[in-house]
Design an enzyme around this catalytic site. Sequence first.
Site, PDB file in Angstrom:
ATOM      1  N   HIS A  72      61.644  -3.208  22.221  1.00  0.00           N
ATOM      2  CA  HIS A  72      61.373  -2.466  23.446  1.00  0.00           C
ATOM      3  C   HIS A  72      62.413  -2.763  24.524  1.00  0.00           C
ATOM      4  CE1 HIS A  72      57.392  -2.615  21.467  1.00  0.00           C
ATOM      5  NE2 HIS A  72      57.300  -1.383  21.939  1.00  0.00           N
ATOM      6  N   GLY A  83      52.060   2.422  20.726  1.00  0.00           N
ATOM      7  CA  GLY A  83      51.609   2.401  19.341  1.00  0.00           C
ATOM      8  C   GLY A  83      51.319   3.760  18.750  1.00  0.00           C
ATOM      9  N   ASP A 125      61.060  -9.038  21.925  1.00  0.00           N
ATOM     10  CA  ASP A 125      60.643  -8.558  20.606  1.00  0.00           C
ATOM     11  C   ASP A 125      61.744  -7.786  19.885  1.00  0.00           C
ATOM     12  OD1 ASP A 125      60.700  -6.117  21.923  1.00  0.00           O
ATOM     13  OD2 ASP A 125      58.541  -5.782  21.823  1.00  0.00           O
ATOM     14  N   SER A 141      55.218   3.685  23.174  1.00  0.00           N
ATOM     15  CA  SER A 141      55.467   2.560  24.083  1.00  0.00           C
ATOM     16  C   SER A 141      56.780   2.672  24.842  1.00  0.00           C
ATOM     17  CB  SER A 141      55.444   1.244  23.297  1.00  0.00           C
ATOM     18  OG  SER A 141      56.386   1.271  22.238  1.00  0.00           O
ATOM     19  N   ASN A 190      57.027   4.747  15.674  1.00  0.00           N
ATOM     20  CA  ASN A 190      55.950   4.030  14.984  1.00  0.00           C
ATOM     21  C   ASN A 190      55.706   4.577  13.580  1.00  0.00           C
ATOM     22  OD1 ASN A 190      55.121   2.061  17.034  1.00  0.00           O
ATOM     23  ND2 ASN A 190      54.564   3.863  18.227  1.00  0.00           N
TER      24      ASN A 190
END
Length: 200
Positions: free
Chosen positions: A178, A65, A175, A28, A94
């Site tokens: 990111h 992801g 979040d 991502s 991840n």
Amino acid sequence: MLKFVFAVVISLVSLSTTAKSIVVLGDSISAAYGIEVGQGWVALVQGKLQEKYSDYTVNNESISGDTSAGGLARIDGVLSRHKPSVVIIELGANDGLRGLSPAELKNNLAEIARRAKKSDAKVLLLSMRIPPNYGKRYTEMFYNVYPQLSKELSVPYVPFILEDVALVKQLMQQDGLHPNEKAQAVIVEKIWPHLVNLLK
């Protein structure tokens, strides 16, 4: 008229043989999660390349992801499609967030790099860190994978690409994981000198 057509055909053939591909295999962070794709660091790198390295085209093969295992599963197809001169690997975050084994991460990234090198592509490894709440031992083992691979496989790596971003609230999305659009140019500046070294 025939001479003109012939000249155009020769020109197009020349362009097709001189065009070079840079592939970004990432998650991502490289897929511009949460922002416009054109604002992401990969798109910004393509813009910078037009200034001095216009014979290179960036192909973004990043999936939000994705893990190192996912990248390994995809790398052969990516290499076959693009026949890249350079492969930028931005994977691992991840794996860490899921608490997967650093040894497995290392094996997967190593195999991706080996396959890229076997296809005559140069490799640039982008390193990632995970939040400290995963514990000092695990986070250090995770991050050390990148410099270890760099040494063992003789490929350059970029230290944590969110070093000047992750702890700056104004540069992160809500979040907390990111980077936002303001952070993308900062990321480019971290990566750019290392990429240019491979293009020279």
